[in-house]
Design an enzyme around this catalytic site. Structure first.
Site, PDB file in Angstrom:
ATOM      1  N   LYS A   1       0.932  -1.199  -0.139  1.00  0.00           N
ATOM      2  CA  LYS A   1       0.034  -0.083   0.031  1.00  0.00           C
ATOM      3  C   LYS A   1       0.935   1.303   0.054  1.00  0.00           C
ATOM      4  O   LYS A   1       0.620   2.242  -0.738  1.00  0.00           O
ATOM      5  CB  LYS A   1      -0.955  -0.089   1.318  1.00  0.00           C
ATOM      6  N   ASN A   2       1.852   1.013   0.923  1.00  0.00           N
ATOM      7  CA  ASN A   2       2.598   2.534   0.934  1.00  0.00           C
ATOM      8  C   ASN A   2       3.614   2.848  -0.148  1.00  0.00           C
ATOM      9  O   ASN A   2       4.285   3.685   0.015  1.00  0.00           O
ATOM     10  CB  ASN A   2       3.393   2.426   2.469  1.00  0.00           C
TER      11      ASN A   2
ATOM     12  N   CYS B   1      -4.728  12.720  12.438  1.00  0.00           N
ATOM     13  CA  CYS B   1      -5.693  11.365  12.320  1.00  0.00           C
ATOM     14  C   CYS B   1      -5.499  10.651  13.829  1.00  0.00           C
ATOM     15  O   CYS B   1      -4.798  11.374  14.863  1.00  0.00           O
ATOM     16  CB  CYS B   1      -5.101  10.573  11.331  1.00  0.00           C
TER      17      CYS B   1
ATOM     18  N   ARG C   1       0.361  14.935  12.949  1.00  0.00           N
ATOM     19  CA  ARG C   1       0.865  14.574  11.714  1.00  0.00           C
ATOM     20  C   ARG C   1       1.126  15.855  10.809  1.00  0.00           C
ATOM     21  O   ARG C   1       0.376  16.230   9.656  1.00  0.00           O
ATOM     22  CB  ARG C   1       0.164  13.782  10.793  1.00  0.00           C
TER      23      ARG C   1
ATOM     24  N   ASP D   1       4.523   0.917  12.190  1.00  0.00           N
ATOM     25  CA  ASP D   1       3.136   0.195  11.659  1.00  0.00           C
ATOM     26  C   ASP D   1       3.231  -1.337  12.162  1.00  0.00           C
ATOM     27  O   ASP D   1       2.045  -1.782  12.042  1.00  0.00           O
ATOM     28  CB  ASP D   1       3.289   0.232  10.157  1.00  0.00           C
TER      29      ASP D   1
ATOM     30  N   ARG E   1      -8.412  -0.202   5.075  1.00  0.00           N
ATOM     31  CA  ARG E   1      -7.668   0.795   4.031  1.00  0.00           C
ATOM     32  C   ARG E   1      -6.279   0.071   3.734  1.00  0.00           C
ATOM     33  O   ARG E   1      -5.761   0.315   2.771  1.00  0.00           O
ATOM     34  CB  ARG E   1      -7.029   2.023   5.114  1.00  0.00           C
TER      35      ARG E   1
HETATM   36  C1  EPZ Z   1       3.992   7.132   6.075  1.00  0.00           C
HETATM   37  O1  EPZ Z   1       3.242   7.919   6.470  1.00  0.00           O
HETATM   38  C2  EPZ Z   1       3.145   5.762   6.082  1.00  0.00           C
HETATM   39  N1  EPZ Z   1       1.960   6.041   5.220  1.00  0.00           N
HETATM   40  C3  EPZ Z   1       2.883   5.455   7.285  1.00  0.00           C
HETATM   41  O2  EPZ Z   1       1.963   4.400   7.448  1.00  0.00           O
HETATM   42  C4  EPZ Z   1       3.875   5.098   8.473  1.00  0.00           C
HETATM   43  O3  EPZ Z   1       3.535   4.800   9.557  1.00  0.00           O
HETATM   44  C5  EPZ Z   1       4.904   6.489   8.300  1.00  0.00           C
HETATM   45  O4  EPZ Z   1       5.300   6.569   6.957  1.00  0.00           O
HETATM   46  C6  EPZ Z   1       6.006   6.138   9.029  1.00  0.00           C
HETATM   47  O5  EPZ Z   1       6.672   5.137   8.673  1.00  0.00           O
HETATM   48  C7  EPZ Z   1       2.141   6.010   3.884  1.00  0.00           C
HETATM   49  O6  EPZ Z   1       3.396   5.834   3.624  1.00  0.00           O
HETATM   50  C8  EPZ Z   1       0.843   6.280   2.930  1.00  0.00           C
HETATM   51  P1  EPZ Z   1       6.142  10.427   8.006  1.00  0.00           P
HETATM   52  P2  EPZ Z   1       4.044   9.492   6.728  1.00  0.00           P
HETATM   53  O7  EPZ Z   1       6.110  11.960   7.502  1.00  0.00           O
HETATM   54  O8  EPZ Z   1       4.835   9.731   5.310  1.00  0.00           O
HETATM   55  C9  EPZ Z   1       6.245  13.687  11.376  1.00  0.00           C
HETATM   56  C10 EPZ Z   1       0.173   3.000   7.458  1.00  0.00           C
HETATM   57  O9  EPZ Z   1      -0.266   2.486   8.806  1.00  0.00           O
HETATM   58  N2  EPZ Z   1       6.148  14.536  10.455  1.00  0.00           N
HETATM   59  O10 EPZ Z   1       7.631   9.770   7.916  1.00  0.00           O
HETATM   60  O11 EPZ Z   1       2.660  10.681   7.070  1.00  0.00           O
HETATM   61  C11 EPZ Z   1       5.038  12.879  11.750  1.00  0.00           C
HETATM   62  O12 EPZ Z   1       3.887  13.567  12.557  1.00  0.00           O
HETATM   63  C12 EPZ Z   1       0.431   4.369   7.776  1.00  0.00           C
HETATM   64  O13 EPZ Z   1       0.223   2.314   6.620  1.00  0.00           O
HETATM   65  C13 EPZ Z   1       6.322  15.886  10.835  1.00  0.00           C
HETATM   66  O14 EPZ Z   1       6.607  16.281  12.031  1.00  0.00           O
HETATM   67  O15 EPZ Z   1       5.085   9.464   8.003  1.00  0.00           O
HETATM   68  C14 EPZ Z   1       5.467  11.524  12.447  1.00  0.00           C
HETATM   69  O16 EPZ Z   1       5.707  11.777  13.891  1.00  0.00           O
HETATM   70  C15 EPZ Z   1       0.241   5.014   9.046  1.00  0.00           C
HETATM   71  N3  EPZ Z   1       6.338  17.113   9.706  1.00  0.00           N
HETATM   72  C16 EPZ Z   1       6.605  11.181  11.746  1.00  0.00           C
HETATM   73  O17 EPZ Z   1       7.112  12.650  11.352  1.00  0.00           O
HETATM   74  C17 EPZ Z   1       6.314  16.410   8.431  1.00  0.00           C
HETATM   75  O18 EPZ Z   1       6.266  17.370   7.677  1.00  0.00           O
HETATM   76  C18 EPZ Z   1       6.587  10.353  10.723  1.00  0.00           C
HETATM   77  O19 EPZ Z   1       6.039  10.575   9.683  1.00  0.00           O
HETATM   78  C19 EPZ Z   1       6.156  15.103   8.278  1.00  0.00           C
HETATM   79  C20 EPZ Z   1       6.107  14.120   9.218  1.00  0.00           C
END
Ligand code: EPZ
Length: 423
Positions: free
Chosen positions: A22-23, A116, A121, A305, A397
């Site tokens: 998915k990701n 969410c 996020r 995850d 999802r």
């Molecule tokens: C991706 O989300 C995945 N989703 C998430 O999977 C996964 O948990 C996450 O990466 C971490 O591995 C998809 O790929 C669609 P991040 P993403 O930006 O890109 C903070 C699932 O269950 N952050 O790496 O949104 C954020 O708040 C989902 O399949 C900022 O602060 O994750 C978080 O605490 C859930 N500012 C951390 O970084 C930003 O601009 C990691 O977020 C961006 C992120």
């Protein structure tokens, strides 16, 4: 709304075939916005989030087909440069259309993705990167208008290796003349798959000896064909469900090395695993499950995850296991539901302490997010009696044909909708 009814106590046995990731599929589908040529993608899992992304591509002006896990995307007139809140609120990853739209049209008008259940996020890393590439980001009534007279290459150090920000900035930089360098980027296998696809489209992305992403912008990108990498989170989820039910399961069509740390932690917990290039076999194990401490971290660390499914396994350990959730600030919503099933879990801020119990007991529980929902299904598979899991739409999802795959492994699980089905 659909629910799962699970009669637990059955050891999972047999072979499960893993779907496409998915990701990886979501950002790769978004990357097709970078060209008007036809793109063909195979092994695209049939999930709610994928269908939402296809709706987004159609809304923006693409012609999409989806048949037997193969998607084709092609131009169908000029692309829109905005997205409606309706679509973005369903899936945060919609925000990733910003990168391609900015790259091609120097403009994108996208609703800020809300938080969410698992956390606030923010997208500050995305926006800061776009500004360093020469764009201005104006937040107004929930939308962000990202625009640039001219985009220019830059050397960007991400303050955190955000998966989404890495992918968004990568897609934007592909069309910026000159050399853009991204440092402290996410190293998740899904990001590698996006890079593979972008380079097939004619991008020029490579990784230097320091692990930095070097992007030489190109004039134009063309269509490409690609098969999406196996889903490492689905892989880990089934491995953990097999272990928790003391089953004997082969998880096939996966990339075991993408789950290296999970396999090592499971062996430390007492399980015997056979690993080949494309499969992991979890052997039935009747012994004590050792408590093993995990801390979630960016790849190759323990995947956030998989924290929830791991917690379900640790509810049955022989001792007390500590879980540190260091990626998201609110990712223990499954814990109180597991406690209702007899687990002993104490959470404080980003730490959960799980003291093992002999058995979980069936209960009526509800999912709050995708991976927490899977953790509750796993608990239902282990608990004596009939567990009812509400809000299955969270689970839909990210897990393709979940009840069919579990039933094929001997689980007793069925989906029903109390508003429609006869009980
Ligand atoms: C991706 O989300 C995945 N989703 C998430 O999977 C996964 O948990 C996450 O990466 C971490 O591995 C998809 O790929 C669609 P991040 P993403 O930006 O890109 C903070 C699932 O269950 N952050 O790496 O949104 C954020 O708040 C989902 O399949 C900022 O602060 O994750 C978080 O605490 C859930 N500012 C951390 O970084 C930003 O601009 C990691 O977020 C961006 C992120």
């Amino acid at each position: 709304m659909d629910r799962f009814l699970i009669t637990g106590g059955k050891k999972l046995r047999g072979t499960v075939h893993i779907s496409g990731s998915k990701n990886a599929a979501l950002p790769i589908l978004v990357a097709t916005l970078l060209t008007d040529d036809k793109c063909t993608l195979h092994r695209v899992p049939n999930l709610r989030d994928v269908r939402t992304t296809l709706k987004i591509l159609e809304y923006l002006g693409k012609k999409v087909t989806y048949q037997n896990n193969t998607v084709t995307v092609e131009a169908n007139g000029p692309l829109k440069k905005d997205l409606p809140y309706e679509l973005v609120k369903q899936m945060r990853a919609s925000f990733w259309v910003a990168g391609p739209l900015l790259a091609r049209f120097h403009e994108a008008d996208i609703p800020l993705p809300g938080g969410c259940a698992i956390g606030v996020r923010p997208v500050d890393i995305h926006l800061k990167g776009f500004e360093q590439l020469g764009a201005t980001c104006q937040v107004e009534s929930g939308n962000v208008l990202i625009s640039a007279r001219e985009l220019k290459p830059a050397q960007i150090v991400l303050r955190f290796p955000s998966v989404g920000a890495t992918q968004n900035l990568l897609m934007c930089a592909c069309l910026i003349p000159g050399e853009t360098i991204l440092e402290n980027t996410a190293k998740e296998p899904e990001v590698d798959d996006v890079i593979l696809f972008l380079n097939k489209m004619g991008a020029q992305i490579k990784t230097d000896e320091k692990g930095r992403l070097i992007i030489h912008g190109v004039q134009k990108m063309h269509g490409a064909e690609h098969t999406v990498v196996a889903d490492r989170i689905e892989t880990g989820s089934f491995i953990l469900a097999a272990a928790a039910t003391r089953g004997d399961v082969t998880v096939a069509d996966c990339v075991p090395e993408h789950n290296a740390i999970l396999l090592s932690d499971l062996r430390e917990a007492g399980f015997t695993l056979d690993v080949t290039d494309t499969a992991v076999r979890v052997h039935a194990y009747e012994g004590e499950i050792n408590p093993v401490r995990i801390r979630t971290a960016p790849y190759p660390g323990f995947a956030t995850d998989l924290q929830a499914p791991w917690m379900t396994l640790m509810t049955l350990c022989n001792g007390t296991a500590e879980i540190d959730e260091d990626i998201f600030e609110n990712r223990f919503m499954h814990a109180p539901e597991l406690v209702r099933m007899g687990a002993r879990i104490y959470t404080e801020k980003s730490v959960a302490r799980v003291t093992g119990v002999k058995n979980l007991s069936a209960a009526h529980v509800q999912a709050s997010d995708l991976r927490g929902g899977f953790a509750l299904v796993m608990a239902g598979l282990c608990a004596e009696g009939e567990t009812e899991v509400e809000r299955v739409y969270h689970i839909d999802r990210g897990y393709e044909n979940l009840e069919q795959k579990l039933t094929a492994l001997g689980a007793q699980i069925r989906r029903y909708n109390p508003d429609k089905d006869e009980f």
